[in-house]
Design a protein around this motif. Structure first.
Motif, PDB file in Angstrom:
ATOM      1  N   ALA A 173      -1.026   3.792  -5.614  1.00  0.00           N
ATOM      2  CA  ALA A 173      -2.295   4.456  -5.898  1.00  0.00           C
ATOM      3  C   ALA A 173      -3.387   3.796  -5.064  1.00  0.00           C
ATOM      4  CB  ALA A 173      -2.620   4.345  -7.374  1.00  0.00           C
ATOM      5  N   ALA A 174      -4.340   4.582  -4.635  1.00  0.00           N
ATOM      6  CA  ALA A 174      -5.480   4.040  -3.899  1.00  0.00           C
ATOM      7  C   ALA A 174      -6.177   2.996  -4.758  1.00  0.00           C
ATOM      8  CB  ALA A 174      -6.443   5.166  -3.536  1.00  0.00           C
ATOM      9  N   MET A 175      -6.818   2.045  -4.101  1.00  0.00           N
ATOM     10  CA  MET A 175      -7.532   0.947  -4.749  1.00  0.00           C
ATOM     11  C   MET A 175      -6.569  -0.074  -5.350  1.00  0.00           C
ATOM     12  SD  MET A 175     -10.838   2.793  -6.549  1.00  0.00           S
ATOM     13  CE  MET A 175     -11.077   1.375  -7.567  1.00  0.00           C
ATOM     14  N   ASN A 176      -5.586  -0.504  -4.573  1.00  0.00           N
ATOM     15  CA  ASN A 176      -4.623  -1.453  -5.118  1.00  0.00           C
ATOM     16  C   ASN A 176      -4.988  -2.914  -4.843  1.00  0.00           C
ATOM     17  OD1 ASN A 176      -3.977  -1.315  -2.399  1.00  0.00           O
ATOM     18  ND2 ASN A 176      -1.790  -1.498  -2.722  1.00  0.00           N
TER      19      ASN A 176
ATOM     20  N   VAL B   5      -2.699   8.869  -3.678  1.00  0.00           N
ATOM     21  CA  VAL B   5      -1.610   7.918  -3.482  1.00  0.00           C
ATOM     22  C   VAL B   5      -1.391   7.789  -1.983  1.00  0.00           C
ATOM     23  CG1 VAL B   5       0.865   7.518  -3.815  1.00  0.00           C
ATOM     24  CG2 VAL B   5      -0.511   8.461  -5.684  1.00  0.00           C
ATOM     25  N   TRP B   6      -1.229   6.564  -1.509  1.00  0.00           N
ATOM     26  CA  TRP B   6      -1.003   6.320  -0.088  1.00  0.00           C
ATOM     27  C   TRP B   6       0.486   6.477   0.234  1.00  0.00           C
ATOM     28  CZ3 TRP B   6      -5.092   7.088   2.365  1.00  0.00           C
ATOM     29  CH2 TRP B   6      -6.318   6.585   1.974  1.00  0.00           C
ATOM     30  N   ASP B   7       0.873   7.668   0.605  1.00  0.00           N
ATOM     31  CA  ASP B   7       2.238   7.921   1.047  1.00  0.00           C
ATOM     32  C   ASP B   7       2.196   8.214   2.546  1.00  0.00           C
ATOM     33  OD1 ASP B   7       1.269  10.557   1.277  1.00  0.00           O
ATOM     34  OD2 ASP B   7       2.285  11.223  -0.539  1.00  0.00           O
TER      35      ASP B   7
ATOM     36  N   VAL C   9       0.815  -1.215   0.000  1.00  0.00           N
ATOM     37  CA  VAL C   9       0.000   0.000   0.000  1.00  0.00           C
ATOM     38  C   VAL C   9       0.856   1.275   0.000  1.00  0.00           C
ATOM     39  CG1 VAL C   9      -0.304   0.236   2.512  1.00  0.00           C
ATOM     40  CG2 VAL C   9      -2.099   1.014   0.971  1.00  0.00           C
ATOM     41  N   MET C  10       2.053   1.228   0.592  1.00  0.00           N
ATOM     42  CA  MET C  10       2.889   2.441   0.667  1.00  0.00           C
ATOM     43  C   MET C  10       3.312   2.905  -0.719  1.00  0.00           C
ATOM     44  SD  MET C  10       3.259   3.779   3.627  1.00  0.00           S
ATOM     45  CE  MET C  10       4.583   4.874   3.222  1.00  0.00           C
TER      46      MET C  10
END
Length: 126
Positions: A61-64, A83-85, A57-58
């Motif tokens: 993009a969202a919805m991975n 984006v999950w940062d 997830v890090m």
């Protein structure tokens, strides 16, 4: 030109150090992740549950997780480039419903900044 003494420099650094955000501890983050395990999983054998798999997830993009049915709110955020940062995850983990109005995540959030940092460090290793 007069240079500052090493003692003065050390004193100034000790005053500034608490301001600098400390990196999380992944080992502690694994313990914090226990709060998430009712809905989420990580690792090579992780399966989608009530929540999406969080492996990778890090900086993704969202919805991975292709097997998870995301909320309309998250679908829109993903289409808008979420984006999950570290920054976005920290905000989401602190107050999911404030960060993403309409999220299906029922968890109210983590209150301790150290727990947020630790869980981000843990997720970065997954």
């Amino acid at each position: 030109m007069r240079l500052a003494s090493p003692m003065l420099i050390a004193t100034l650094l000790s005053l500034v150090a608490p301001i600098v955000q400390a990196e999380g501890n992944a080992e502690k983050g694994a313990k914090v992740f226990r709060k998430c395990k009712a809905c989420h999983a990580v690792g090579a054998l992780a399966k989608t549950g009530t929540g999406p798999v969080l492996t990778g997830v890090m900086d993704a993009a969202a919805m991975n997780d292709p097997d998870f049915q995301y909320s309309d709110a998250l679908i829109k955020a993903a289409q808008d480039g979420l984006v999950w940062d570290e920054e976005t995850l920290a905000a989401f983990l602190a107050k999911p419903r404030d960060f993403l109005r309409g999220t299906q995540m029922s968890f109210s959030g983590l209150r301790k900044e150290s727990e947020i940092e630790d869980i981000i460090a843990y997720l970065a290793q997954q």
